[in-house]
Design a protein around this motif. Sequence first.
Motif, PDB file in Angstrom:
ATOM      1  N   ASN A  86       0.373  -1.410   0.078  1.00  0.00           N
ATOM      2  CA  ASN A  86      -0.397  -0.417   0.466  1.00  0.00           C
ATOM      3  C   ASN A  86       1.029   1.108   0.098  1.00  0.00           C
ATOM      4  O   ASN A  86       0.781   2.073   1.267  1.00  0.00           O
ATOM      5  CB  ASN A  86      -1.110   0.025   1.179  1.00  0.00           C
ATOM      6  CG  ASN A  86      -2.005   1.038   0.819  1.00  0.00           C
ATOM      7  OD1 ASN A  86      -2.000   1.624  -0.354  1.00  0.00           O
ATOM      8  ND2 ASN A  86      -2.573   1.585   2.290  1.00  0.00           N
ATOM      9  N   LEU A  87       1.443   1.542  -0.679  1.00  0.00           N
ATOM     10  CA  LEU A  87       2.807   2.661  -1.327  1.00  0.00           C
ATOM     11  C   LEU A  87       2.970   2.989  -2.480  1.00  0.00           C
ATOM     12  O   LEU A  87       1.707   2.779  -3.515  1.00  0.00           O
ATOM     13  CB  LEU A  87       4.211   1.972  -0.233  1.00  0.00           C
ATOM     14  CG  LEU A  87       4.414   1.430   0.628  1.00  0.00           C
ATOM     15  CD1 LEU A  87       6.226   0.949   0.586  1.00  0.00           C
ATOM     16  CD2 LEU A  87       4.629   2.787   1.657  1.00  0.00           C
ATOM     17  N   SER A  88       2.656   4.282  -3.022  1.00  0.00           N
ATOM     18  CA  SER A  88       3.078   5.107  -3.821  1.00  0.00           C
ATOM     19  C   SER A  88       4.198   4.106  -4.525  1.00  0.00           C
ATOM     20  O   SER A  88       5.571   3.644  -4.114  1.00  0.00           O
ATOM     21  CB  SER A  88       2.713   6.433  -3.988  1.00  0.00           C
ATOM     22  OG  SER A  88       4.752   6.811  -3.394  1.00  0.00           O
ATOM     23  N   LEU A  89       4.212   3.996  -5.889  1.00  0.00           N
ATOM     24  CA  LEU A  89       4.962   3.911  -6.272  1.00  0.00           C
ATOM     25  C   LEU A  89       6.370   4.507  -6.141  1.00  0.00           C
ATOM     26  O   LEU A  89       8.058   4.504  -6.444  1.00  0.00           O
ATOM     27  CB  LEU A  89       5.086   3.932  -8.626  1.00  0.00           C
ATOM     28  CG  LEU A  89       5.774   3.486  -9.038  1.00  0.00           C
ATOM     29  CD1 LEU A  89       6.358   1.944  -8.837  1.00  0.00           C
ATOM     30  CD2 LEU A  89       5.432   3.694 -10.694  1.00  0.00           C
ATOM     31  N   ASN A  90       6.166   6.314  -6.203  1.00  0.00           N
ATOM     32  CA  ASN A  90       7.156   7.358  -5.868  1.00  0.00           C
ATOM     33  C   ASN A  90       8.004   6.647  -4.832  1.00  0.00           C
ATOM     34  O   ASN A  90      10.039   6.558  -4.997  1.00  0.00           O
ATOM     35  CB  ASN A  90       6.485   8.161  -5.452  1.00  0.00           C
ATOM     36  CG  ASN A  90       7.387   9.457  -6.803  1.00  0.00           C
ATOM     37  OD1 ASN A  90       8.369   8.905  -7.973  1.00  0.00           O
ATOM     38  ND2 ASN A  90       6.554  10.345  -7.040  1.00  0.00           N
ATOM     39  N   THR A  91       6.988   5.941  -3.543  1.00  0.00           N
ATOM     40  CA  THR A  91       7.991   5.502  -2.211  1.00  0.00           C
ATOM     41  C   THR A  91       9.221   4.902  -3.257  1.00  0.00           C
ATOM     42  O   THR A  91       9.790   4.482  -1.843  1.00  0.00           O
ATOM     43  CB  THR A  91       6.908   5.044  -1.231  1.00  0.00           C
ATOM     44  OG1 THR A  91       5.823   6.466  -1.265  1.00  0.00           O
ATOM     45  CG2 THR A  91       7.424   4.813  -0.022  1.00  0.00           C
ATOM     46  N   VAL A  92       8.344   3.661  -3.457  1.00  0.00           N
ATOM     47  CA  VAL A  92       9.313   2.897  -3.418  1.00  0.00           C
ATOM     48  C   VAL A  92      10.447   2.545  -4.581  1.00  0.00           C
ATOM     49  O   VAL A  92      11.427   1.881  -4.823  1.00  0.00           O
ATOM     50  CB  VAL A  92       8.554   1.135  -4.486  1.00  0.00           C
ATOM     51  CG1 VAL A  92       9.029  -0.132  -4.841  1.00  0.00           C
ATOM     52  CG2 VAL A  92       6.871   1.282  -3.376  1.00  0.00           C
ATOM     53  N   TYR A  93      10.268   3.415  -5.694  1.00  0.00           N
ATOM     54  CA  TYR A  93      11.262   3.974  -6.002  1.00  0.00           C
ATOM     55  C   TYR A  93      12.672   4.971  -5.447  1.00  0.00           C
ATOM     56  O   TYR A  93      13.614   4.464  -5.508  1.00  0.00           O
ATOM     57  CB  TYR A  93      10.894   4.743  -7.145  1.00  0.00           C
ATOM     58  CG  TYR A  93      10.404   4.466  -9.378  1.00  0.00           C
ATOM     59  CD1 TYR A  93      12.181   3.335  -9.046  1.00  0.00           C
ATOM     60  CD2 TYR A  93       8.908   4.919  -8.922  1.00  0.00           C
ATOM     61  CE1 TYR A  93      11.329   3.235 -10.594  1.00  0.00           C
ATOM     62  CE2 TYR A  93       9.373   4.986 -10.462  1.00  0.00           C
ATOM     63  CZ  TYR A  93       9.925   3.930 -11.380  1.00  0.00           C
ATOM     64  OH  TYR A  93       9.454   3.042 -12.781  1.00  0.00           O
TER      65      TYR A  93
END
Length: 756
Positions: free
Chosen positions: A675-682
């Motif tokens: 449940n994280l944004s793609l940006n966070t994972v990047y």
Amino acid sequence: MQVCSTCEASTRCGLKDEGLFDLCPKIKTVEKTVKPEVKKEATAAVIDKEVLRRYFGYSEFRQLQQDIILDVLNGNDVLVLMPTGGGKSLCYQYPSLLLKGLTIVVSPLISLMKNQVDSLRSNGIAAEYINSSLKYEEIVKIKSSLLQNKVRLLYIAPERLTIPSFLSFLKGLKISLFAIDEAHCISEWGHDFRPEYRQLKIIGSSFPDVPIIALTATATTKVREDIINQLALKDCKKYVASFNRGNLVYHVRPKQEAFRQIVEFLRTKPRESGIIYCYSKKSVDSLAENLKHAGFRALPYHAGLSASVRSTNQEKFIKDDVEILVATIAFGMGIDKPNIRFVIHHDLPKNLEAYYQETGRAGRDGLRSDCVLFYSYGDRQKIEYFINQMANEKERQIAHNKLMDIINFCETNVCRRKLLLGYFGEDYTEEKCSGCDNCLMPKDEMEATGEILAILSCIEELDEKFGINYCIDVLTASKSSRILDNGHTSLRSYGAGKNLPKKIWHGFIRELLRRSYLMLEGEYPVLKLCQKSRDMLSGSGERVEKIFLVKPEVVEKPAIIEHASDDEGLFEALRTLRKTLADAENYPPYMVFNDASLKQMALRRPCTPEDFRKITGVGDKKLERYGAIFISEIRRFCERLNPTGQPLKKQSSEYVTLEMLNKDMDLDEITLKRNLSLNTVYGHIEKLILTGENINIEKFIKKEKIEVISCAILEIGGETLKPIKERLGDNFSYGEIRLVRAKMKATLAQPPPPDA
Ligand code: ADP
Ligand code: MG
Ligand code: ZN
């Protein structure tokens, strides 16, 4: 002196001198081709990564290490050339654990022996040293453990081998290997000749069947040959590693407001260790004092201080009690501190050899470290002055050429790494290295032929009798009384540069000085034209071609290096713990764990012994000794982060992402599941890459895209993302750019590939 007739003077001589030397090697080679005993050991020897992990805590060998070790175990003589921090010690320490007999390490610096031996012992390796600092009884005790074959490595200074009683004692032991560290000390052609090293010839004659490994970080071809001849290495295999120090980032900055620039730089490096080199004792003292006033922990080091002050200051530096050592070049030889994060040259070094060596003291642990050199025309003049005092014409010429080489290094707009390695005869094939200021932040250049001509004509009109400020006053139409009195308002150049502010003209003139279009002469320095500028004025020079000058930034931004890890303070907490433990044992902190280990702990947050032993630098002995206490600190930290009473958060969020990546989940799955944004994972992946995790970004970004992004970063520089994104357009996301940039930085910080 009698010389053996069978061998040339250059190989070791077979003089039968009091039984210390035996037959000439030319005769002996025949016998030596078969080394039955050693050969037998070799066949049994296989490289065992478990040994590497258990005793050193490393999971992989570095470039060339494995080949060298195999060769040593096969009983060959080996010569190793590897830069400082390359990992030479492992090349004999590892074999010592597998060989049946003793490994003798010859090392020139008594002051370092204790450290090296302590460090081996902290890894559970039986090591001893014998030197003049020990008491008689201590030596007796060590000799007795040697006789019982309880010791793997024995460190000695070269002169010890010339003591007949010691030599005969050694002859009674089973010796499997001689390691000659700092082997260049044997050669008069080297920069650090030590006559005691010449005595090492005795090894070949007294222990003809024992293989020798010679190691050095500095050796020209001449010195190499000398080492091989003097030690009479047979069928010697040579290993030459790349001298590229990939984790060092080189910066050259104009020396304006140097103190302010240094302070700004230091503020970006809280609690990090570094050396600042100055030319004179006086400037060492005043800079150290000023830094103290500015709130930094800094101490001076130079030949003018008493031996006891020097050694206290050095000790404090090594133990991380002070971060900054301000020093003349007298400092550095005898230290082995791996976590020096920056080396600043406040003044111009006298040549590139010195520069390479001094900057080489940074980043032995392989983590990114910065080298900042401040350069001004004034420094160049100072060194030129000293060179001109040299009596010997030839030496003067050589010194002068070397000065020109380092000036060229300072002034170049091409990759500094390429230039530096090229100077030492190594071809760096990359066009850009992304680890020097010229590659990271290409300077704005402007076409300035007109401006240059204005300056040159003005100086000519002034009959080369005035200084920089006066010349600029004329160009910018100042109405100072001096100009009015001299009647210089009627010069053609008067007001020719009104359109630009004075500081820009200052910048141009400094640049022209650096580039040898101009020089300053006299007690009240006046501007003089040089050949290049006369040619230009007469129209025979570079006028037809455009001349580009670096757009003068009056004071540049400090070389701010962003920090990879944002570990919420765990690194700091672990660093404090390390210091406490080290002090209790009277060790330098790096001997407990080095920075690379702490960084990995802060990221992975190992909370079980099993996870803890996966950290780089954690061998069995260290796990046993420090595991529990570090784990409990890490747990406490995680609990503090998690005050809600939920289950213990064992790992950083990044690490959870890493585990998912390791399970081959793709980005969509991870974002969904967590449940994280793609940006966070990047962001996670970026951080993981920067802390040394080996993540293949080709899994998420197409190869061609990576290629395009890399090119853009190289071209524009990678300090800020926005211009890169603007160049690339909508088909590329910020996240993708960040990953490619991180990968480029991380690759830079890794040792070069084996065949580099
Ligand atoms: P040199 O003598 O060539 O200057 P050292 O032998 O002192 O270099 O090693 C430099 C640093 O590299 C040390 O901190 C050492 O722990 C580390 N090191 C050496 N080999 C490895 C390896 N295979 N993996 C990780 N770190 C290593
Ligand atoms: Mg070494
Ligand atoms: Zn570069």
